[in-house]
Design an enzyme around this catalytic site. Sequence first.
Site, PDB file in Angstrom:
ATOM      1  N   CYS A 166      54.345  49.496  19.948  1.00  0.00           N
ATOM      2  CA  CYS A 166      53.242  48.702  19.473  1.00  0.00           C
ATOM      3  C   CYS A 166      53.309  48.878  17.929  1.00  0.00           C
ATOM      4  CB  CYS A 166      51.887  49.262  19.873  1.00  0.00           C
ATOM      5  SG  CYS A 166      51.805  48.690  21.577  1.00  0.00           S
TER       6      CYS A 166
HETATM    7  N1  PCA Z   1      51.412  49.786  24.399  1.00  0.00           N
HETATM    8  C1  PCA Z   1      52.574  50.735  23.804  1.00  0.00           C
HETATM    9  C2  PCA Z   1      53.615  49.741  24.005  1.00  0.00           C
HETATM   10  C3  PCA Z   1      53.532  48.644  24.710  1.00  0.00           C
HETATM   11  C4  PCA Z   1      51.963  48.867  24.976  1.00  0.00           C
HETATM   12  O1  PCA Z   1      51.314  48.074  25.713  1.00  0.00           O
HETATM   13  C5  PCA Z   1      52.234  51.107  22.380  1.00  0.00           C
HETATM   14  O2  PCA Z   1      51.099  51.602  22.285  1.00  0.00           O
HETATM   15  O3  PCA Z   1      53.100  51.510  21.543  1.00  0.00           O
END
Ligand code: PCA
Length: 210
Positions: A141
């Site tokens: 993310c």
């Molecule tokens: N959350 C992860 C990556 C994909 C998602 O939905 C994150 O917080 O990095």
Amino acid sequence: MKILVTGFEPFGKDHINPSEEILKRLPQTIAGHEIVKITIPVVAYKSLECIRQAVNQYLPDSIVCLGQASGREGITVERVAINVNDFSIPDNAGIQLCNTPIVEGAPAAYFSTLPIYRMVEAIRQKGIRAAISNTAGTYVCNHVMYGVLHAYSALGIRAGFVHVPAMDTQVDDPLKDACMTLEEMVNGIEAMLVVVHEKDIVGKEEGRIA
Ligand code: PCA
């Protein structure tokens, strides 16, 4: 305005990702804004390549990326992305990047260019829990938020990232564990997208909501 909204495929131990489920339920138009939706893989760089293709195809005015952050109580609008890949688990391609820059030689961090305080306020006005977050983590993310801000801020495309909690169906005990219903998340994200092109709240005491 045209808003590109991205969500992620499931990752880790989960078989569903609320960010992708939210996309399926968002309308095509919100307060006159055209909403373009794409699901992206939880894979370093490939996720950014998917966004690059969508930006070239749809020419959006803003990019709002959504992702799941289990353990958080409410919808959290991210303030900042840092130039670090430091994955606690492998991505969906099986690669676990450790202490590497996302973009070699690029700035240490980028602030969201979305009106983050205004967005939190809009969600709270619906009676839904929301807050500013000062860390998007160091997984995919943060990788996507950083990569998008690096690529598009200078082109005048507003961009940022919003984490949503786990859904009530994903946790052991919805009464004790941090979670939200999908309906609440969709309502909150919809309210938030209304104000994405408004000015942010700055410099006044009562504006301090995070
Ligand atoms: N959350 C992860 C990556 C994909 C998602 O939905 C994150 O917080 O990095």
